[in-house]
Design an enzyme around this catalytic site. Structure first.
Site, PDB file in Angstrom:
ATOM      1  N   GLU A  13       0.835  -1.204  -0.041  1.00 35.98           N
ATOM      2  CA  GLU A  13       0.092   0.148   0.071  1.00 35.98           C
ATOM      3  C   GLU A  13       0.678   1.291   0.125  1.00 35.98           C
ATOM      4  OE1 GLU A  13      -4.086  -1.788   1.933  1.00 35.98           O
ATOM      5  OE2 GLU A  13      -2.711  -0.365   3.208  1.00 35.98           O
ATOM      6  N   GLU A  42      -6.575  -7.244  -1.310  1.00 34.71           N
ATOM      7  CA  GLU A  42      -7.150  -7.096   0.003  1.00 34.71           C
ATOM      8  C   GLU A  42      -8.520  -6.570  -0.198  1.00 34.71           C
ATOM      9  OE1 GLU A  42      -5.161  -5.049   2.828  1.00 34.71           O
ATOM     10  OE2 GLU A  42      -3.047  -5.823   2.330  1.00 34.71           O
TER      11      GLU A  42
END
Length: 438
Positions: free
Chosen positions: A208, A345
């Site tokens: 991320e 995710e």
């Protein structure tokens, strides 16, 4: 405990950056047996389609009981999981070392006060040997592993604080040559440790990546259009490829866009430019995915926590419909890049939300459209394991700067086998994906 000192940077020539290379390293056209590869928009394994439902478990290498690790991977295998994603990092400050030793905390790096450019590598039984054991167990259970090298939310800021010092913005992680050399030194350690293992599915540059972290702000060098993250993705994917020509590489990003005309929404009587589309996060999914050594697209999805100001009774915003659009947008971008795509995710909190929302998200992510055979893959966040033995399954784990209760932590998005309706969504999807595989 076995500790070996590694000098992260003694000069700018200690570890040359790949951006200075005259040629871009290329992936092998013929990889060894058992290594996953790509063919257009498909993953393949030994020349046959490889479609899967995966599992996220960052906490597996933190466990001290090998029997618990084996039991978790056996449960994943029984549920049809083919790919595990976990952290290949856990760094601590030198001041935390004594506490880590007392609590048997898994750690791979420790900052040393000897030099701001130096860290200690722990490749002993409390360190990388635990990651070894996870990967070995995954291989035994016929599960491939995605290994992330660092994390935007706490791992990378340790590099910033160690090397650049206090007062620096988060995004110097992506631009400071000393930090990049330190990152690459650790990456080289991990890649060379497992580069010959067919248990590795892919290397992930960072979990991320954003211009900003949860502890440090963004600086003026990381703004929409600066291409700070794209440049870093390119340089680091080329670096990893120079070390390993066989395994796949991905960014690990959330998949934010940088559109010429970004989406907007009304909030508090004001038209707001959407952070996920205006480039402010730093990513540019459409173009990042085109990079030559990024083998597939990865994206994440958490609209419940990303849009709390819109998720309320009476709003025309719904978590489910926003997620469906987000999935479609990434499918479109990956199709243009002619590369595979993983919804790496996703999660919502609340059992009822999971039960009602996940079926449509999973169906959309796995749908094949327009007679094009594309077996897109999903990896829900996160796997919950029952019956762990460490302290009755309640061993506290230090994660980031917080203590997380439970050997298999529940962050609200976690799903467990006894949540039958949710569990069945993913086991059914796994059967579909396994049937699509060779």
């Amino acid at each position: 405990m076995q500790l070996s000192a590694l000098a992260c940077l003694l000069s700018l020539y200690a570890l040359p950056l790949l951006c200075e290379a005259t040629t871009v390293p290329q992936k092998n056209s013929k990889v060894p047996p058992g290594f996953v590869t790509t063919k257009g928009k498909e993953f393949e394994l030994d020349g046959k389609p490889f479609a899967f439902v995966g599992a996220n478990s960052y906490w597996l290498p933190l466990l001290t009981s090998q029997s618990d690790v084996d039991a978790t991977l056996e449960s994943m295998k029984q549920a049809g999981v083919k790919v595990l994603r976990t952290w290949g990092f856990n760094a601590i400050n030198e001041t935390e070392l004594q506490g880590a030793l007392e609590t048997n905390l898994t750690y791979y790096q420790a900052c040393t006060p000897i030099s701001s450019f130096q860290w200690l590598l722990n490749d002993g039984p409390q360190g990388l040997q635990r990651l070894d054991n996870v990967i070995a167990s995954a291989s035994k259970h016929d599960i491939k592993v995605i290994v992330a090298f660092t994390n935007n939310w706490y791992g990378s800021d340790l590099y910033v604080n160690w090397i650049a010092g206090a007062g620096q913005p988060h995004d110097v992680f992506f631009t400071d040559s000393r930090i990049i050399a330190s990152y690459q030194s650790y990456v080289k350690t991990i890649v060379e440790r497992y580069k010959n293992s067919s248990a590795i599915f892919a290397w992930e540059l960072m979990n991320e990546a954003r211009c900003v972290s949860d502890t440090l702000p963004a600086g003026p060098a990381c703004v929409p259009g600066s291409n700070t993250l794209k440049t870093w993705y390119e340089e680091q994917s080329n670096f990893v490829r120079s070390l390993d020509a066989n395994h796949l590489i991905t960014t690990g990003g959330e998949g934010q866009f940088f559109w010429e005309h970004p989406l907007q929404y009304w909030f508090n009587h004001t038209l707001v430019s959407d952070y996920n589309y205006n480039g402010q996060a730093g990513e540019d999914f459409d173009h990042d995915t085109l990079l030559s050594n990024i083998d597939f697209g990865s994206y994440h999805m958490y609209p419940q926590s990303w849009y709390p100001e819109l998720d309320h009774p009476g709003s025309n915003f719904t978590i489910e419909s926003w997620g469906l659009e987000w999935i479609d947008q990434h499918i479109h971008a990956a199709n243009k890049a002619n590369k595979p795509l993983i919804l790496e995710e996703f999660g919502v909190s609340g059992l009822q939300n999971k039960t009602t929302i996940y079926p449509s998200w999973v169906q959309r992510a796995l749908d094949t459209k327009h007679a094009t055979i594309v077996h897109r893959s999903i990896m829900p966040w996160q796997w919950g394991q029952l019956g762990l033995t460490e302290d009755g399954g309640n061993r506290p784990i230090k994660y980031s700067d917080a203590i997380v209760d439970g050997a298999s932590p529940n962050d609200g998005n976690t799903f467990y086998p006894n949540q039958t309706q949710v569990w069945d969504i993913f086991t059914r999807a796994a059967k579909i994906q396994n049937a699509r595989s060779g």
